[in-house]
Write a protein that holds these residues in place. Structure first.
Motif, PDB file in Angstrom:
ATOM      1  N   GLY A  19       0.823  -1.219   0.000  1.00  0.00           N
ATOM      2  CA  GLY A  19       0.000   0.000   0.000  1.00  0.00           C
ATOM      3  C   GLY A  19       0.847   1.255   0.000  1.00  0.00           C
ATOM      4  O   GLY A  19       0.546   2.226  -0.709  1.00  0.00           O
ATOM      5  N   ARG A  20       1.944   1.228   0.769  1.00  0.00           N
ATOM      6  CA  ARG A  20       2.845   2.391   0.787  1.00  0.00           C
ATOM      7  C   ARG A  20       3.481   2.609  -0.590  1.00  0.00           C
ATOM      8  O   ARG A  20       3.625   3.739  -1.054  1.00  0.00           O
ATOM      9  N   PHE A  25       3.700   5.725  -5.541  1.00  0.00           N
ATOM     10  CA  PHE A  25       3.633   5.791  -7.004  1.00  0.00           C
ATOM     11  C   PHE A  25       2.522   6.736  -7.457  1.00  0.00           C
ATOM     12  O   PHE A  25       2.735   7.617  -8.299  1.00  0.00           O
ATOM     13  N   MET A  26       1.330   6.601  -6.876  1.00  0.00           N
ATOM     14  CA  MET A  26       0.198   7.426  -7.289  1.00  0.00           C
ATOM     15  C   MET A  26       0.376   8.878  -6.869  1.00  0.00           C
ATOM     16  O   MET A  26      -0.125   9.792  -7.530  1.00  0.00           O
ATOM     17  N   ASN A  27       1.097   9.094  -5.784  1.00  0.00           N
ATOM     18  CA  ASN A  27       1.288  10.450  -5.278  1.00  0.00           C
ATOM     19  C   ASN A  27       2.202  11.271  -6.187  1.00  0.00           C
ATOM     20  O   ASN A  27       2.171  12.495  -6.173  1.00  0.00           O
ATOM     21  N   ASP A  28       3.024  10.574  -7.005  1.00  0.00           N
ATOM     22  CA  ASP A  28       3.909  11.272  -7.947  1.00  0.00           C
ATOM     23  C   ASP A  28       3.100  12.162  -8.888  1.00  0.00           C
ATOM     24  O   ASP A  28       3.517  13.265  -9.226  1.00  0.00           O
ATOM     25  N   LYS A  29       1.961  11.631  -9.336  1.00  0.00           N
ATOM     26  CA  LYS A  29       1.045  12.414 -10.172  1.00  0.00           C
ATOM     27  C   LYS A  29      -0.348  12.256  -9.577  1.00  0.00           C
ATOM     28  O   LYS A  29      -1.146  11.424 -10.008  1.00  0.00           O
ATOM     29  N   SER A  30      -0.587  13.086  -8.542  1.00  0.00           N
ATOM     30  CA  SER A  30      -1.767  12.860  -7.700  1.00  0.00           C
ATOM     31  C   SER A  30      -3.089  13.102  -8.425  1.00  0.00           C
ATOM     32  O   SER A  30      -4.136  12.709  -7.943  1.00  0.00           O
ATOM     33  N   GLY A  31      -3.049  13.747  -9.577  1.00  0.00           N
ATOM     34  CA  GLY A  31      -4.298  13.977 -10.303  1.00  0.00           C
ATOM     35  C   GLY A  31      -4.573  12.950 -11.382  1.00  0.00           C
ATOM     36  O   GLY A  31      -5.567  13.040 -12.098  1.00  0.00           O
ATOM     37  N   LYS A  32      -3.730  11.923 -11.508  1.00  0.00           N
ATOM     38  CA  LYS A  32      -3.862  10.951 -12.588  1.00  0.00           C
ATOM     39  C   LYS A  32      -4.685   9.745 -12.143  1.00  0.00           C
ATOM     40  O   LYS A  32      -4.632   9.332 -10.993  1.00  0.00           O
ATOM     41  N   ILE A  33      -5.431   9.186 -13.081  1.00  0.00           N
ATOM     42  CA  ILE A  33      -6.267   8.007 -12.825  1.00  0.00           C
ATOM     43  C   ILE A  33      -5.545   6.767 -13.355  1.00  0.00           C
ATOM     44  O   ILE A  33      -4.992   6.778 -14.469  1.00  0.00           O
ATOM     45  N   TYR A  34      -5.546   5.693 -12.552  1.00  0.00           N
ATOM     46  CA  TYR A  34      -4.829   4.467 -12.917  1.00  0.00           C
ATOM     47  C   TYR A  34      -5.767   3.267 -12.831  1.00  0.00           C
ATOM     48  O   TYR A  34      -6.651   3.217 -11.958  1.00  0.00           O
TER      49      TYR A  34
END
Length: 717
Positions: A19-20, A25-34
């Protein structure tokens, strides 16, 4: 994906770790959807078992409301739920901290009692709250990612206990590290060491670590210089295998290679560099053409010929990303056999080069341009002082060529400023050192015409290479992947604050558009020259600027006034220039544009390493200034207030650049409060004011080599 899934205790810890990674990883581009596959690839979890764990971790993050599902199977990091945010923590000298969150204008204040086990630069998860009438505050919930695990500090051995503690610089680590028996590594009480943090168990006050390197006695010159490098994780030696590979490089000039290149050995070519330089990245050639125009060649060491992708040498160069220039030494990006010999454009030697060749008329208009591999021969090396002498006296060997280049450079510089470039031209502090690297004098490096001459032709080459790759013959963008040097527009709020502040001194600024801002800044910088407020306003103007970085997104370079700009001219000391060389040759060979992401990752790495090198260089200057001022303890100087904070203010001595702190608690004549808007502190009873830019008399009270800090005392008039 359904929520509320049950997680066993056995699996819980593993899922927390994954989870960390996911949040990082997601926080690098916090506005992006994965989707889950992108997330799994992003954290390098690619086999079926690993992907199952990723799915379980996503379930858990959803149930904990750390991420949210925007549509079926698509996820975004949750910055808003129940006051939790993630960001980078930055500590100040008091032990309090601020967390910078992507997407938020203001940093979140964290009191020292609420930082938990976070350390400088860590990525943390915080919960936020707001006291009545106050700004947003927060508390650290957990550390999501450690910025670093190695620190420099002083070892304190606890007698009769066989253990000790490493006390670090509070700027980098706000707690002591416990070192148990068997992990001391031969360190003695009082030694300066590098300690690796190995564990920080829940509920324990101190992390545990082991000493991996003993640097020496605190305060000693070599100890402190090596400490600076270790503090920023910068190596000062090359691994044996890298040195070996460098030594084995074929340094001969081969005719079959010469045949592939444009031969410019017969054209007048020379270098202009600092008098103590050994790594000559660039040379200029000049010749008059039959049509009356000038052919100007900007020749750059062809490092890409010797440093090849996939080699140990290239991996080490990328890891370092830049040379580090400390006050008494250079820590090179490449082994010296390359930086000072094989690649260096030394006089009276044939060298492989990568060149930008321009046909320029007497009005400095570019009539044609050519880019490609060359072979050159440097006829002469000039120190800046020698070239300046030819400009001023119009006499000496190659004076005619240098005068022609100087005249053209001045036209280019004038046009650049008219096009929106900002003319920051601050002098740099330098030291005269004795044979033991002890400072015996201080002077300031001031840019003159010879410096500007080289600067303008390097800027021209950097800009034109960038435009060649980025624009087609019709002037439309090509969307080719390239590594740019970008400088974003200034923060409007900071510009407004600057305008309001300089208004109190009678200066005006027009912020209507980008061009007006540039014109206003240049006029302001010219108007304040020689005035008492010059240093203060120039400092604030610099602080209103964004930081230049590397990027694959060509947003332009605000400070230079260029739409497209790259670093191409210093591949011996900067890895981005080496990338630019390789990409330029790739396009010259007709290659297709490679994927951006790989190069964007390289841009981020090079920007980060550049900042580390800059911080290390700054620390080495501070260390040498403190060492120099040790000789002046108890003496009085006239200084200028150079910075103001809620706990004190800094005073800089103009004649040597040394800066010291005046703590508010040491001002015994009154109780002082901080006025952030006006960069000042005020006495509540006397009305005394100490403001940025004010001239004051100080006495040097303390010189702390280990903390690289000077303490001053105000001498009342």
């Amino acid at each position: 994906m359904a929520k509320g899934k049950y997680f066993s205790d056995k699996n819980n810890h593993k899922l927390q770790e994954i989870g960390r990674l996911i949040l990082g990883f997601m926080n690098d581009k916090s506005g992006k959807i994965y989707n889950y596959k992108q997330i799994a690839d992003g954290i390098d979890y690619k086999n079926p078992r690993q992907r199952e764990l990723v799915i379980q971790s996503i379930h858990k993050l959803l149930s904990d409301q750390r991420i949210k599902e925007v549509e079926k199977g698509k996820y975004i990091i949750n910055l808003k739920i129940e006051g939790t945010l993630s960001g980078t923590i930055d500590f100040n000298q008091t032990g309090n901290a601020y967390v910078k969150v992507v997407g938020l204008d203001d940093d979140i204040f964290i009191h020292s009692k609420n930082v938990k086990d976070a350390l400088q630069g860590d990525t943390v998860l915080i919960v936020t709250y707001k006291f009545k009438g106050k700004k947003m505050e927060g508390s650290v919930l957990e550390v999501m990612e450690r910025k670093r695990d190695q620190f420099v500090g002083t070892f304190q051995f606890i007698k009769h206990k066989d253990f000790g503690f490493v006390v670090g610089d509070k700027k980098h680590i706000n707690t002591d590290i416990f070192v148990p028996q068997g992990k001391i590594g031969g360190a003695k009480d009082g030694d300066k060491v590098v300690v690796k943090m190995t564990a920080w168990r829940a509920g324990e006050k101190n992390p545990e670590g082991e000493i991996i390197s003993v640097l020496g006695a605190p305060g000693e010159h070599e100890t402190e210089i090596h400490s600076i490098l270790a503090e920023y994780g910068l190596p000062y030696e090359f691994p044996e295998e890298v040195e070996r590979e460098a030594q084995e490089i074929d340094r001969r000039i081969h005719e079959d290679e010469v045949a592939k290149r444009r031969d410019m050995r017969g054209v007048c070519t020379f270098t202009i560099d600092p008098k103590d330089a050994k790594d000559f990245d660039d040379a200029l050639s000049i010749q008059k053409l039959d049509n009356g125009n000038w052919e100007i060649g900007v020749h750059i060491a062809d490092v890409s010929h010797y440093v090849v992708p996939g080699t140990i040498l290239d991996a080490e160069a990328y890891k370092r990303a830049t040379s580090v220039y400390l006050v008494d030494r250079v820590v090179p990006m490449l082994p010296e056999v390359l930086s000072n010999d094989v690649c260096s454009l030394r006089p009276n030697e044939e060298k492989y080069t990568f060149s930008a060749v321009f046909e320029i008329d007497d009005n400095a208009e570019i009539k044609s341009e050519w880019f490609g591999k060359t072979i050159t021969y440097s006829d002469r090396k000039f120190a800046y002082e020698e070239a300046q002498e030819r400009i001023e006296t119009e006499e000496g060997d190659l004076a005619e060529e240098i005068l022609a280049l100087d005249r053209l450079a001045k036209i280019l510089r004038k046009a650049r400023i008219e096009n929106g470039a900002i003319t920051f031209d601050r002098s740099e502090v330098r030291f005269n050192l004795d044979e033991n690297s002890q400072p015996i004098g201080v002077y300031f490096k001031v840019s003159k015409d010879s410096n500007h001459l080289i600067e303008e032709f390097m800027l021209l080459a950097n800009r034109k290479v960038s435009e060649f790759i980025s624009l087609n013959k019709k002037g439309s963008p090509t969307s080719n992947t390239f590594i740019y040097r970008v400088h974003d527009d200034p923060d409007p709020a900071k510009l407004e604050a600057l305008r309001d502040f300089v208004g109190t001194f009678g200066y005006t600024m027009n912020l209507a558009n980008t061009k007006k801002v540039a014109e206003s800044l240049n006029k302001l910088l010219a108007d304040i020259q020689g005035k008492g407020e010059e240093n203060m306003i120039e400092t604030l103007a610099m602080r209103s600027m964004s930081k230049a970085v590397y990027s694959t997104d060509p947003i332009g370079h605000y400070g230079l006034g260029f739409e497209y700009y790259s670093h191409f001219t210093s591949p011996i000391r900067r890895y981005p220039d080496l990338i630019a060389h390789r990409l330029l040759q790739h396009y010259l060979d007709g290659g297709k544009s490679p994927q951006k992401q790989e190069y964007e990752d390289k841009c981020k790495h090079c920007s980060a390493m550049e900042k580390l090198a800059s911080d290390a260089e700054r620390d080495s200057i501070k260390f040498m200034q403190v060492k120099f001022m040790e000789q002046h303890l108890g003496e009085d100087f006239t200084g200028v207030i150079s910075g103001v904070a809620d706990f004190g203010f800094w005073v800089q001595i103009p004649e040597n650049g040394a800066e010291g702190l005046i703590k508010l608690r040491d001002l015994m004549d009154d109780s002082y409060s901080y006025d952030q808007k006006n960069h000042a502190v005020y006495g509540s009873k006397t009305g005394n004011k100490y403001q940025l830019g004010d001239e004051v008399t100080i006495r040097v009270m303390k010189a702390n080599l280990i903390q690289k800090q000077l303490d001053f005392k105000i001498i009342q008039p």
